[in-house]
Design an enzyme around this catalytic site. Structure first.
Site, PDB file in Angstrom:
ATOM      1  N   ILE A 230      68.020  -6.764  20.484  1.00 25.92           N
ATOM      2  CA  ILE A 230      67.528  -5.885  19.410  1.00 25.92           C
ATOM      3  C   ILE A 230      66.909  -6.739  18.298  1.00 25.92           C
ATOM      4  O   ILE A 230      66.691  -6.250  17.193  1.00 25.92           O
ATOM      5  CB  ILE A 230      68.662  -4.995  18.823  1.00 25.92           C
ATOM      6  CG1 ILE A 230      69.948  -5.777  18.557  1.00 25.92           C
ATOM      7  CG2 ILE A 230      68.952  -3.841  19.768  1.00 25.92           C
ATOM      8  CD1 ILE A 230      69.979  -6.651  17.381  1.00 25.92           C
ATOM      9  N   ARG A 232      64.147 -10.055  18.366  1.00 28.06           N
ATOM     10  CA  ARG A 232      62.720 -10.253  18.604  1.00 28.06           C
ATOM     11  C   ARG A 232      62.544 -10.676  20.055  1.00 28.06           C
ATOM     12  O   ARG A 232      63.346 -11.477  20.583  1.00 28.06           O
ATOM     13  CB  ARG A 232      62.162 -11.363  17.695  1.00 28.06           C
ATOM     14  CG  ARG A 232      61.979 -10.958  16.255  1.00 28.06           C
ATOM     15  CD  ARG A 232      60.873  -9.925  16.083  1.00 28.06           C
ATOM     16  NE  ARG A 232      60.678  -9.549  14.688  1.00 28.06           N
ATOM     17  CZ  ARG A 232      61.200  -8.464  14.115  1.00 28.06           C
ATOM     18  NH1 ARG A 232      61.951  -7.633  14.809  1.00 28.06           N
ATOM     19  NH2 ARG A 232      60.954  -8.183  12.852  1.00 28.06           N
ATOM     20  N   GLU A 261      54.509  -7.163  22.114  1.00 32.68           N
ATOM     21  CA  GLU A 261      54.538  -5.692  21.949  1.00 32.68           C
ATOM     22  C   GLU A 261      53.157  -5.138  21.637  1.00 32.68           C
ATOM     23  O   GLU A 261      52.403  -5.789  20.919  1.00 32.68           O
ATOM     24  CB  GLU A 261      55.519  -5.328  20.823  1.00 32.68           C
ATOM     25  CG  GLU A 261      56.937  -5.679  21.191  1.00 32.68           C
ATOM     26  CD  GLU A 261      57.923  -5.457  20.053  1.00 32.68           C
ATOM     27  OE1 GLU A 261      57.541  -4.883  19.015  1.00 32.68           O
ATOM     28  OE2 GLU A 261      59.071  -5.881  20.205  1.00 32.68           O
ATOM     29  N   HIS A 279      60.855  -0.648  20.525  1.00 29.04           N
ATOM     30  CA  HIS A 279      61.169  -1.239  19.210  1.00 29.04           C
ATOM     31  C   HIS A 279      61.570  -0.160  18.194  1.00 29.04           C
ATOM     32  O   HIS A 279      60.889   0.036  17.181  1.00 29.04           O
ATOM     33  CB  HIS A 279      59.973  -2.056  18.697  1.00 29.04           C
ATOM     34  CG  HIS A 279      60.362  -3.033  17.612  1.00 29.04           C
ATOM     35  ND1 HIS A 279      59.722  -4.238  17.413  1.00 29.04           N
ATOM     36  CD2 HIS A 279      61.321  -2.980  16.658  1.00 29.04           C
ATOM     37  CE1 HIS A 279      60.263  -4.873  16.390  1.00 29.04           C
ATOM     38  NE2 HIS A 279      61.242  -4.121  15.912  1.00 29.04           N
TER      39      HIS A 279
HETATM   40  C1  8YV Z   1      60.476  -3.074  12.005  1.00 27.34           C
HETATM   41  C2  8YV Z   1      62.186  -4.589  12.502  1.00 27.34           C
HETATM   42  O1  8YV Z   1      60.347  -3.690  10.791  1.00 27.34           O
HETATM   43  O2  8YV Z   1      63.237  -4.778  10.394  1.00 27.34           O
HETATM   44  C3  8YV Z   1      62.734  -5.357  11.367  1.00 27.34           C
HETATM   45  O3  8YV Z   1      62.687  -6.591  11.431  1.00 27.34           O
HETATM   46  O4  8YV Z   1      61.912  -5.110  13.512  1.00 27.34           O
HETATM   47  C4  8YV Z   1      61.929  -3.147  12.368  1.00 27.34           C
HETATM   48  O5  8YV Z   1      62.761  -2.513  11.478  1.00 27.34           O
HETATM   49  C5  8YV Z   1      59.919  -1.744  11.900  1.00 27.34           C
HETATM   50  O6  8YV Z   1      59.805  -1.314  13.204  1.00 27.34           O
HETATM   51  C6  8YV Z   1      58.540  -1.753  11.261  1.00 27.34           C
HETATM   52  O7  8YV Z   1      57.663  -2.619  11.908  1.00 27.34           O
END
Ligand code: 8YV
Length: 314
Positions: A230, A232, A261, A279
Site C-alpha cells: 500500500i 509505492r 501507474e 491506488h
Molecule cells: C495519493 C498517496 O496521494 O498520500 C499518498 O501518498 O499515495 C495517496 O493518498 C492520492 O491518491 C492522490 O494522488
C-alpha cells in the site's frame, strides 16, 4: 507575498473549488500548451499545488524563479523533486496522519482478501460456478499468522495495531529500531520475509527504497507467503514479483500501487491469487476531504505567516 499558484494535475472537486475561491490559481492541466503558459507567467508563480500522481520535477521547479511553496496532496512526496526544492529554498508540505487509518484499513482489506480469496470467490459466484454445483477451493486462515511490516511510520504502526484484532504476531523492518514500539525489530529484510506469512510494504517510496523487495526477498517469503503493498510500486521489483506469482514461488499478492501507474502488468490480470486495486489506499470521502483541508491549511498558513503546518523534513 500575494499568492499566485499553479495546480499541476486534477485534484478533488471540492479542493479545486476551494483553491479557486481563495487564491489566484491556474490549473496547468487545463492548458493546451503548459510550457508556453509557464514561460509566460513564470515570474509571478510562487506556489505549486500537486499530488503524488502529478508531482513536481526539477525542470518545473527551476523554471519558476519566484517559487516558494510546493503543497502536496498526499503523504508520499516521492514525485516531488525535494533536492531541487531544497537548493532553491522552496518549502514542501504534505498530508500526513489524516490518512493513516484508511490506508491501514486498505492494507487489511488486501490481507483478508488475498488470503481468504474473497475477490476470487466473488468472481466464482458471478461466473455461475456455484450455481452449477462447483465448490470453491479452501483458503488460508488469517488469524494467528505472522505479519511482517516493511517500514514502521505512522501507517505501518496503524497496520501493526490492527493486527491485534487478528491475533497476529508482528515484526517490522526499518534501518534502525524505533524506540518505544511494542513490536520486534528485524534488522534483516530477508529474515523478516522468511519469518512472515504476510509481508506488508508500508515504507516511503523514492530512490532510497527502490526495489527493496527484490527477487531474493520474495523467494525468502516463499510459496506460502503473501505480499501486500500500500506504499509505492517502486518499492517492489515488479517484474520479479510477477515472475514469482506466475511460478507460484509466492502464494499471492494484494497490490494497491504499481511501478508505472496506471499500467498493471498483463500477467497479473490472469492470476486469481492476486488482488489489484487502482491506488485507492486513502480513497474515502472522509479522508480525501481531510487531506484537502490540510492542503488548504498549509497554503493559508504559508501565505499568512510563512509557516507550514505539516512541512516535509528534507
Ligand atoms: C495519493 C498517496 O496521494 O498520500 C499518498 O501518498 O499515495 C495517496 O493518498 C492520492 O491518491 C492522490 O494522488
Amino acid at each position: 507575498m500575494q499568492p499566485c499558484l499553479i495546480q499541476i494535475g486534477r485534484l478533488a472537486p471540492q479542493l479545486e473549488a476551494a483553491l479557486a475561491s481563495e487564491f489566484e490559481i491556474y490549473p496547468l492541466w487545463k492548458e493546451n500548451d503548459a510550457p508556453a503558459f509557464i514561460a509566460a507567467h513564470a515570474g509571478r508563480i510562487n506556489g505549486i499545488v500537486t499530488s503524488a500522481r502529478a508531482g513536481a520535477d526539477r525542470a518545473l521547479i527551476e523554471a519558476l524563479p519566484s517559487l516558494k511553496l510546493i503543497a502536496n496532496f498526499g503523504v508520499g512526496y516521492d514525485t516531488v523533486d525535494v533536492a531541487a526544492a531544497r537548493e532553491r529554498g522552496v518549502v514542501v508540505s504534505n498530508t500526513p496522519d489524516v490518512l493513516n487509518d484508511c490506508v491501514a484499513d486498505t492494507a487489511f482489506a488486501l490481507i483478508l482478501d488475498v488470503t481468504r480469496s474473497i475477490s476470487a470467490a466473488d468472481r466464482f459466484v458471478r461466473r455461475g460456478e456455484w450455481k452449477r454445483g462447483a465448490s470453491f477451493p479452501l483458503a488460508v486462515r488469517v488469524t494467528g499468522k505472522n505479519l511482517g511490516i516493511v517500514g514502521l511510520g505512522r501507517i505501518g504502526q496503524a497496520i501493526a495495531r490492527r493486527s491485534a484484532g487478528f491475533g497476529m504476531p508482528v515484526r517490522y523492518h526499518t534501518r534502525r529500531p524505533m524506540a518505544g514500539m511494542p513490536w520486534a525489530h528485524e534488522p534483516s529484510l530477508l529474515e523478516l520475509a522468511r519469518w512472515a506469512d504476510i509481508l506488508v510494504v508500508a515504507c516511503a517510496g523514492g530512490q532510497g527504497t527502490r526495489h527493496l523487495v527484490s527477487k531474493e526477498v520474495l523467494d525468502a517469503l516463499g510459496p506460502k507467503g503473501y505480499i501486500v503493498n500500500i506504499s509505492r510500486g517502486t518499492v517492489i521489483d515488479e517484474a520479479a514479483m510477477v515472475e514469482a506469482l506466475a511460478a507460484r514461488r509466492i502464494a499471492g499478492a494484494g497490490i494497491d500501487v504499481f511501478e508505472n501507474e496506471p499500467h498493471v502488468p498483463d500477467a497479473l490480470l490472469e492470476l486469481d491469487n492476486v488482488v489489484l486495486l487502482p491506488h485507492i489506499g486513502s480513497g474515502t470521502h472522509e479522508t480525501r476531504a481531510a487531506m484537502g483541508e490540510l492542503v488548504l491549511a498549509n497554503i493559508r498558513s504559508f501565505y499568512s505567516d510563512g509557516r507550514l503546518l505539516t512541512p516535509v523534513q528534507y
